[in-house]
Design a protein around this motif. Structure first.
Motif, PDB file in Angstrom:
ATOM      1  N   VAL A  45      14.541  61.983  31.186  1.00  0.00           N
ATOM      2  CA  VAL A  45      14.212  60.168  31.445  1.00  0.00           C
ATOM      3  C   VAL A  45      15.586  59.630  30.681  1.00  0.00           C
ATOM      4  O   VAL A  45      15.784  58.612  30.544  1.00  0.00           O
ATOM      5  N   GLU A  46      15.718  59.880  29.287  1.00  0.00           N
ATOM      6  CA  GLU A  46      17.040  60.054  28.532  1.00  0.00           C
ATOM      7  C   GLU A  46      18.236  59.504  29.577  1.00  0.00           C
ATOM      8  O   GLU A  46      18.638  58.348  29.189  1.00  0.00           O
ATOM      9  N   GLU A  47      18.535  60.246  30.226  1.00  0.00           N
ATOM     10  CA  GLU A  47      19.803  59.817  30.756  1.00  0.00           C
ATOM     11  C   GLU A  47      19.385  59.299  32.181  1.00  0.00           C
ATOM     12  O   GLU A  47      20.372  57.613  32.333  1.00  0.00           O
ATOM     13  N   SER A  48      17.866  58.871  32.709  1.00  0.00           N
ATOM     14  CA  SER A  48      17.944  58.340  33.686  1.00  0.00           C
ATOM     15  C   SER A  48      17.985  56.726  33.282  1.00  0.00           C
ATOM     16  O   SER A  48      18.723  55.720  33.716  1.00  0.00           O
ATOM     17  N   GLN A  49      17.263  56.597  31.945  1.00  0.00           N
ATOM     18  CA  GLN A  49      17.645  54.954  31.013  1.00  0.00           C
ATOM     19  C   GLN A  49      18.797  54.761  31.157  1.00  0.00           C
ATOM     20  O   GLN A  49      19.111  53.138  30.948  1.00  0.00           O
TER      21      GLN A  49
END
Length: 150
Positions: A45-49
């Motif tokens: 999720v953090e990487e996607s953001q």
């Protein structure tokens, strides 16, 4: 006069619907691409953001270069059988400039992505893009085959 107005009105409506259909299709493809790349790269999720704003900016830049610069160059190439050397040199310079813009956009994206995801995922991005495009082309071919039978 009434017939002409009707034809013009129908033409505008048809063009408007076709434009909306194309945009809707583009949105569907983009959503599928997001899901595909997210899965293939195993983005958290953090990487996607962090990833998607950078990638979308790059994708839009590439789209603009291809739509404006490259389309114009290709059109000039198709329309000109007997180019003078000066015109050919000018066209080559335009082509090289467009290619350089695309290369610079890729390099910028890579540098920005290094701050967001591991380098191994950046490497896998290219393979994921190629795989997605291949699948998209296969589906397009299947769709066109199916339409030809109707």
């Amino acid at each position: 006069m009434k017939k002409i107005m009707t034809i013009v009105l129908l033409s505008f409506l048809t063009f408007g619907f076709a434009q909306r259909d194309r945009e809707g299709m583009r949105d569907k493809i983009k959503a599928q691409k997001v899901a595909f790349i997210t899965e293939k790269l195993s983005l958290t999720v953090e990487e996607s953001q962090g990833f998607w704003p950078i990638y979308n900016k790059f994708d839009e830049t590439m789209h603009q270069i291809k739509r404006k610069d490259m389309r114009e160059i290709k059109m000039k190439i198709r329309q000109s059988e007997n180019l003078s050397d000066a015109d050919a040199d000018n066209l080559l310079n335009q082509y090289v400039s467009a290619e350089k813009k695309m290369h610079e956009a890729k390099m910028k994206m890579i540098q920005e992505l290094k701050n967001v995801i591991p380098s191994a995922k950046i490497i896998r991005l290219r393979a994921a893009e190629d795989e997605f495009n291949k699948k998209l082309l296969e589906r397009l071919r299947e769709f066109r085959k199916g339409k030809g039978r109707d």
